[in-house]
Design a protein around this motif. Structure first.
Motif, PDB file in Angstrom:
ATOM      1  N   MET A  31      -7.117   9.170   1.689  1.00  0.00           N
ATOM      2  CA  MET A  31      -6.988   7.715   1.585  1.00  0.00           C
ATOM      3  C   MET A  31      -5.553   7.242   1.766  1.00  0.00           C
ATOM      4  N   ILE A  32      -4.578   8.110   1.483  1.00  0.00           N
ATOM      5  CA  ILE A  32      -3.171   7.706   1.549  1.00  0.00           C
ATOM      6  C   ILE A  32      -2.774   7.294   2.965  1.00  0.00           C
ATOM      7  N   PRO A  33      -3.077   8.055   4.016  1.00  0.00           N
ATOM      8  CA  PRO A  33      -2.686   7.576   5.356  1.00  0.00           C
ATOM      9  C   PRO A  33      -3.362   6.268   5.751  1.00  0.00           C
ATOM     10  N   ARG A  34      -4.572   6.024   5.289  1.00  0.00           N
ATOM     11  CA  ARG A  34      -5.219   4.735   5.598  1.00  0.00           C
ATOM     12  C   ARG A  34      -4.443   3.582   4.967  1.00  0.00           C
ATOM     13  N   LEU A  35      -3.991   3.795   3.727  1.00  0.00           N
ATOM     14  CA  LEU A  35      -3.195   2.746   3.074  1.00  0.00           C
ATOM     15  C   LEU A  35      -1.861   2.542   3.783  1.00  0.00           C
ATOM     16  N   LEU A  36      -1.221   3.639   4.222  1.00  0.00           N
ATOM     17  CA  LEU A  36       0.047   3.497   4.941  1.00  0.00           C
ATOM     18  C   LEU A  36      -0.145   2.742   6.250  1.00  0.00           C
ATOM     19  N   VAL A  37      -1.224   3.048   6.969  1.00  0.00           N
ATOM     20  CA  VAL A  37      -1.494   2.340   8.222  1.00  0.00           C
ATOM     21  C   VAL A  37      -1.708   0.848   7.953  1.00  0.00           C
ATOM     22  N   THR A  38      -2.405   0.521   6.900  1.00  0.00           N
ATOM     23  CA  THR A  38      -2.659  -0.891   6.589  1.00  0.00           C
ATOM     24  C   THR A  38      -1.365  -1.617   6.221  1.00  0.00           C
ATOM     25  N   LEU A  39      -0.537  -0.987   5.387  1.00  0.00           N
ATOM     26  CA  LEU A  39       0.734  -1.627   5.009  1.00  0.00           C
ATOM     27  C   LEU A  39       1.640  -1.787   6.226  1.00  0.00           C
ATOM     28  N   GLY A  40       1.705  -0.750   7.093  1.00  0.00           N
ATOM     29  CA  GLY A  40       2.541  -0.884   8.283  1.00  0.00           C
ATOM     30  C   GLY A  40       2.035  -1.967   9.224  1.00  0.00           C
ATOM     31  N   ALA A  41       0.722  -2.068   9.404  1.00  0.00           N
ATOM     32  CA  ALA A  41       0.177  -3.116  10.273  1.00  0.00           C
ATOM     33  C   ALA A  41       0.482  -4.506   9.716  1.00  0.00           C
ATOM     34  N   ILE A  42       0.377  -4.641   8.418  1.00  0.00           N
ATOM     35  CA  ILE A  42       0.694  -5.940   7.810  1.00  0.00           C
ATOM     36  C   ILE A  42       2.169  -6.280   8.038  1.00  0.00           C
ATOM     37  N   GLY A  43       3.058  -5.273   7.880  1.00  0.00           N
ATOM     38  CA  GLY A  43       4.484  -5.543   8.083  1.00  0.00           C
ATOM     39  C   GLY A  43       4.793  -5.955   9.511  1.00  0.00           C
ATOM     40  N   VAL A  44       4.108  -5.399  10.499  1.00  0.00           N
ATOM     41  CA  VAL A  44       4.366  -5.771  11.888  1.00  0.00           C
ATOM     42  C   VAL A  44       3.750  -7.132  12.206  1.00  0.00           C
ATOM     43  N   LEU A  45       2.564  -7.422  11.681  1.00  0.00           N
ATOM     44  CA  LEU A  45       1.861  -8.666  12.023  1.00  0.00           C
ATOM     45  C   LEU A  45       2.321  -9.863  11.202  1.00  0.00           C
ATOM     46  N   LEU A  46       2.938  -9.605  10.073  1.00  0.00           N
ATOM     47  CA  LEU A  46       3.254 -10.710   9.165  1.00  0.00           C
ATOM     48  C   LEU A  46       4.144 -11.775   9.811  1.00  0.00           C
ATOM     49  N   PRO A  47       5.219 -11.443  10.541  1.00  0.00           N
ATOM     50  CA  PRO A  47       6.032 -12.520  11.139  1.00  0.00           C
ATOM     51  C   PRO A  47       5.271 -13.346  12.169  1.00  0.00           C
ATOM     52  N   ASN A  48       4.227 -12.823  12.768  1.00  0.00           N
ATOM     53  CA  ASN A  48       3.459 -13.577  13.751  1.00  0.00           C
ATOM     54  C   ASN A  48       2.320 -14.373  13.142  1.00  0.00           C
ATOM     55  N   LEU A  49       2.024 -14.135  11.866  1.00  0.00           N
ATOM     56  CA  LEU A  49       0.910 -14.836  11.223  1.00  0.00           C
ATOM     57  C   LEU A  49       1.373 -15.907  10.242  1.00  0.00           C
ATOM     58  N   LEU A  50       2.542 -15.763   9.671  1.00  0.00           N
ATOM     59  CA  LEU A  50       3.039 -16.762   8.722  1.00  0.00           C
ATOM     60  C   LEU A  50       3.602 -17.975   9.475  1.00  0.00           C
TER      61      LEU A  50
END
Length: 471
Positions: free
Chosen positions: A326-345
């Protein structure tokens, strides 16, 4: 025979000393010739009497007299053989189906065709009367006054069987060889649940790949350091900035050379994968942190995607190997959020992602390439969320990780393609004028520092450290 004078053991009459005790024996009184006895108790007169009896018996039976040489036998008399009774008639053997051939020349009497051989008895044989066989007289010596009934007599004996060769036999029948059964193909062992668990939790999957990546990308950094910065009006290299530069301007070229050289050395030194992974992470962060520190603190819109990439790439690499964790799935989700966040806010009342779509639609021609590259990066990040698919499916995690690592190369290659669309002279001027910026800046990231070499070092190094904790 006489007794020993000392030990009273039996000795020959002529013995002068005892063979047992060695005592000297008294002389033996003289005996008349013909009366002396041998060691077996016989005298010469006894032998002559036996010979005379044999002569008389031979004369009565019509046989030749005993020769004079037999009157003085060299050996002592022996007991006569016992009378042999005639053998009992055995059941006649069967006659062979064909006559046996006799020997050539007639030297040996031919046996009847129905005679039994030493190998087989064939068919019934007609009864035959035993034929008397006259044997030559054998001298026998008896004690004096022995009765004549014990002397040898003539006994009829059956004819001895003659040896005949065995009849030809048919060759043995060789059984037909059994049909050869084809060997079945080797079947793979049954796939057990333990095999699945082993495949989902490998042991040190980056032990060799991390060394290879550090060596290759270290050499790439050294090649980028040796690429000229410009060719006109003067030929300038990175080491010119180190030698002629002042203050902090020397740090950027020194960092490129130092990280590349240390990566090659660490890849050649044998050590544990975890220790090598930690060093790789530190080298990658140093290569990215020095340009950012020289340029000053960037805004959060720049830091968030950079941190997201540093978390997303290791998460995808770990997800490709440890598929049920489960740990790599959580890391992938956090990294995707960090990359997408400036384009969504929202920023200044406008969502940047919506503004990218409007620009892509409104601008003409080659101006659409910039917004298309941004949308392409967002698409790759969104596709990386396939890591949540159940095991053993990888969701293409490694493919998305390498697309993110080489995205700087894709961007730089697209810019060179735009120059080529304007003409080959524009592309040649860019490559010959500033070769480092045109063809090598994607390796170390230029002034921004987000280069593919640093992303590889951080991604594979952090994946080695995290994977060791998941074993």
């Amino acid at each position: 025979m006489k007794k020993c004078a000392s030990c009273t053991k039996d000795l020959p009459d002529a013995a002068l000393h005892c063979v047992f005790c060695g005592a000297k024996q008294p002389p033996t009184p003289a005996v008349q010739q013909g009366m002396a006895k041998t060691a077996f108790g016989y005298a010469a007169n006894d032998v002559h009497e036996v010979v005379e009896q044999l002569r008389q018996q031979s004369a009565m039976q019509g046989r030749p007299p005993v020769p004079p040489a037999a009157q003085a036998p060299a050996s002592p008399p022996m007991a006569p053989p016992p009378r042999v009774s005639p053998p009992t008639a055995s059941p006649p053997p069967q006659a062979p189906p064909y006559p046996a051939p006799g020997p050539p020349g007639g030297l040996v009497p031919v046996s009847p065709a129905h005679a039994a051989t030493m190998y087989i008895a064939n068919g019934p044989m007609p009864p035959q009367a035993p034929q008397p066989v006259v044997q030559p007289p054998t001298p026998s010596y008896a004690r004096p006054n022995q009765p004549a009934a014990l002397l040898p007599t003539l006994v009829p004996t059956p004819p001895p069987p003659l040896v005949q060769p065995p009849p030809p036999q048919a060759p043995p029948k060789i059984p037909a060889p059994a049909p050869v059964m084809p060997i079945p193909a080797a079947q793979p062992p049954p796939y057990l649940a333990s095999h699945t668990a082993r495949a989902l939790q490998p042991v040190e999957p980056w032990r060799d790949s991390l060394r290879l990546m550090m060596f290759l990308w270290g050499v790439a950094l050294l090649a980028a350091f040796a690429t000229p910065l410009r060719t006109s009006p003067d030929l300038v290299f990175h080491w010119n900035l180190v030698l002629d530069g002042a203050g902090t301007t020397r740090l950027l070229p020194l960092t490129i050379a130092a990280v590349g050289l240390l990566s090659v050395i660490i890849a050649a030194i044998p050590m544990q994968p975890v220790a090598r992974g930690l060093i790789a992470v530190l080298l990658g962060l140093a290569g990215m942190g020095v340009p950012i520190g020289l340029a000053g603190a960037p805004p959060w819109q720049f830091l968030s995607p950079m941190i997201g990439m540093l978390v997303l790439i290791p998460g995808l690499l770990v997800r490709n190997e440890y598929r049920d964790s489960m740990i790599p799935r959580l890391l992938v989700t956090l990294g995707a959020i960090g990359v997408l966040l400036p384009n969504l806010l929202p920023q200044h009342g406008v969502i940047p992602l919506v503004n990218v779509f409007k620009t892509l639609i409104d601008v003409p021609g080659a101006a659409k390439v910039g917004p298309a590259l941004v949308l392409g990066l967002i698409t790759v990040v969104v596709m990386s969320l396939l890591a949540w698919l159940p095991a053993p499916v990888t969701g293409g995690a490694k493919v998305w990780a390498w697309l993110l690592i080489l995205w700087v190369l894709i961007t730089q290659g697209t810019q060179l393609a735009l120059l080529l669309s304007r003409g080959t002279s524009a592309l040649a001027d860019a490559i010959t004028g500033t070769p480092n910026e045109a063809i090598a800046s994607w390796i170390f990231g230029g002034a921004l520092g987000i280069g593919s070499a640093y992303l590889v070092l951080v991604g594979y190094g952090l994946a080695s450290v995290l994977g060791k904790q998941l074993e």
